[in-house]
Scaffold this motif. Structure first.
Motif, PDB file in Angstrom:
ATOM      1  N   LEU A  66       0.832  -1.199   0.000  1.00 50.81           N
ATOM      2  CA  LEU A  66       0.000   0.000   0.000  1.00 50.81           C
ATOM      3  C   LEU A  66       0.871   1.255   0.000  1.00 50.81           C
ATOM      4  CD1 LEU A  66      -2.876   1.134   0.090  1.00 50.81           C
ATOM      5  CD2 LEU A  66      -2.754   0.993   2.588  1.00 50.81           C
ATOM      6  N   ILE A  67       1.928   1.236   0.792  1.00 50.60           N
ATOM      7  CA  ILE A  67       2.851   2.373   0.818  1.00 50.60           C
ATOM      8  C   ILE A  67       3.467   2.583  -0.557  1.00 50.60           C
ATOM      9  CG2 ILE A  67       5.089   3.147   1.724  1.00 50.60           C
ATOM     10  CD1 ILE A  67       4.219   1.836   4.418  1.00 50.60           C
ATOM     11  N   GLU A  68       3.847   1.498  -1.219  1.00 44.72           N
ATOM     12  CA  GLU A  68       4.404   1.602  -2.573  1.00 44.72           C
ATOM     13  C   GLU A  68       3.402   2.231  -3.532  1.00 44.72           C
ATOM     14  OE1 GLU A  68       5.881  -2.170  -3.929  1.00 44.72           O
ATOM     15  OE2 GLU A  68       7.294  -2.321  -2.260  1.00 44.72           O
ATOM     16  N   LEU A  69       2.134   1.862  -3.414  1.00 51.60           N
ATOM     17  CA  LEU A  69       1.112   2.460  -4.287  1.00 51.60           C
ATOM     18  C   LEU A  69       1.002   3.961  -4.056  1.00 51.60           C
ATOM     19  CD1 LEU A  69      -1.813  -0.127  -4.194  1.00 51.60           C
ATOM     20  CD2 LEU A  69      -0.364   0.452  -6.140  1.00 51.60           C
ATOM     21  N   ARG A  82      -0.170   8.897  -8.354  1.00 56.22           N
ATOM     22  CA  ARG A  82      -1.077   7.781  -8.071  1.00 56.22           C
ATOM     23  C   ARG A  82      -2.239   8.227  -7.180  1.00 56.22           C
ATOM     24  NH1 ARG A  82      -2.069   2.413  -9.642  1.00 56.22           N
ATOM     25  NH2 ARG A  82      -3.185   1.465  -7.945  1.00 56.22           N
ATOM     26  N   PHE A  83      -1.987   9.204  -6.326  1.00 53.93           N
ATOM     27  CA  PHE A  83      -2.979   9.615  -5.344  1.00 53.93           C
ATOM     28  C   PHE A  83      -3.041  11.128  -5.307  1.00 53.93           C
ATOM     29  CE2 PHE A  83      -4.529  10.326  -0.979  1.00 53.93           C
ATOM     30  CZ  PHE A  83      -5.616   9.469  -0.972  1.00 53.93           C
ATOM     31  N   ASP A  84      -4.227  11.671  -5.311  1.00 54.40           N
ATOM     32  CA  ASP A  84      -4.411  13.121  -5.276  1.00 54.40           C
ATOM     33  C   ASP A  84      -4.518  13.569  -3.813  1.00 54.40           C
ATOM     34  OD1 ASP A  84      -5.108  15.766  -5.528  1.00 54.40           O
ATOM     35  OD2 ASP A  84      -6.714  15.425  -6.981  1.00 54.40           O
ATOM     36  N   TRP A  85      -3.362  13.888  -3.239  1.00 53.66           N
ATOM     37  CA  TRP A  85      -3.309  14.259  -1.829  1.00 53.66           C
ATOM     38  C   TRP A  85      -4.097  15.539  -1.549  1.00 53.66           C
ATOM     39  CZ3 TRP A  85      -1.834  10.614   1.332  1.00 53.66           C
ATOM     40  CH2 TRP A  85      -0.980   9.628   0.868  1.00 53.66           C
ATOM     41  N   ALA A  86      -4.072  16.485  -2.467  1.00 51.99           N
ATOM     42  CA  ALA A  86      -4.801  17.738  -2.263  1.00 51.99           C
ATOM     43  C   ALA A  86      -6.299  17.480  -2.192  1.00 51.99           C
ATOM     44  CB  ALA A  86      -4.472  18.724  -3.378  1.00 51.99           C
ATOM     45  N   ALA A  87      -6.810  16.622  -3.067  1.00 52.69           N
ATOM     46  CA  ALA A  87      -8.240  16.304  -3.050  1.00 52.69           C
ATOM     47  C   ALA A  87      -8.626  15.598  -1.762  1.00 52.69           C
ATOM     48  CB  ALA A  87      -8.601  15.446  -4.255  1.00 52.69           C
ATOM     49  N   ALA A  88      -7.772  14.720  -1.296  1.00 52.79           N
ATOM     50  CA  ALA A  88      -8.047  14.014  -0.041  1.00 52.79           C
ATOM     51  C   ALA A  88      -8.060  14.991   1.122  1.00 52.79           C
ATOM     52  CB  ALA A  88      -7.012  12.922   0.189  1.00 52.79           C
ATOM     53  N   ASP A  89      -7.099  15.898   1.128  1.00 52.48           N
ATOM     54  CA  ASP A  89      -7.032  16.897   2.190  1.00 52.48           C
ATOM     55  C   ASP A  89      -8.272  17.785   2.171  1.00 52.48           C
ATOM     56  OD1 ASP A  89      -5.686  18.150   4.373  1.00 52.48           O
ATOM     57  OD2 ASP A  89      -5.105  19.782   3.023  1.00 52.48           O
ATOM     58  N   GLU A  90      -8.678  18.197   0.977  1.00 55.91           N
ATOM     59  CA  GLU A  90      -9.867  19.040   0.832  1.00 55.91           C
ATOM     60  C   GLU A  90     -11.128  18.299   1.273  1.00 55.91           C
ATOM     61  OE1 GLU A  90     -12.090  21.102  -2.904  1.00 55.91           O
ATOM     62  OE2 GLU A  90      -9.886  21.290  -2.818  1.00 55.91           O
ATOM     63  N   ALA A  91     -11.227  17.031   0.934  1.00 55.69           N
ATOM     64  CA  ALA A  91     -12.396  16.233   1.313  1.00 55.69           C
ATOM     65  C   ALA A  91     -12.524  16.104   2.824  1.00 55.69           C
ATOM     66  CB  ALA A  91     -12.313  14.842   0.673  1.00 55.69           C
ATOM     67  N   TRP A  92     -11.381  16.150   3.510  1.00 56.69           N
ATOM     68  CA  TRP A  92     -11.397  16.015   4.965  1.00 56.69           C
ATOM     69  C   TRP A  92     -11.368  17.379   5.655  1.00 56.69           C
ATOM     70  CZ3 TRP A  92     -12.618  11.760   7.534  1.00 56.69           C
ATOM     71  CH2 TRP A  92     -12.577  10.561   6.838  1.00 56.69           C
TER      72      TRP A  92
END
Length: 68
Positions: free
Chosen positions: A45-48, A54-64
């Protein structure tokens, strides 16, 4: 389940039991095997997450509710 006969270093098994909080040798072996599989899954999972784009960190941060 199957029964298997294997020689095990009792000192390392005792250390594992202390770390895992297990009471019996069987619990220690089972918990150790489960933990190894879980470690491998966490590393995958860490590798992914480490893959570029691979992952939109800004979108995740905004969602939270982050301040991005």
């Amino acid at each position: 389940m199957s029964t298997t006969s294997v020689e095990v270093d009792r000192d390392i098994a005792a250390q594992a039991a202390e770390i895992l909080g297990t009471a019996t040798f069987r619990e220690t072996v089972d918990a150790s095997l489960h933990e190894m599989v879980n470690i491998k899954r966490r590393l995958e999972l860490i590798e992914l997450f480490a893959e570029h784009d691979r992952f939109d960190w800004a979108a995740a941060d905004e969602a939270w509710g982050g301040d991005s």
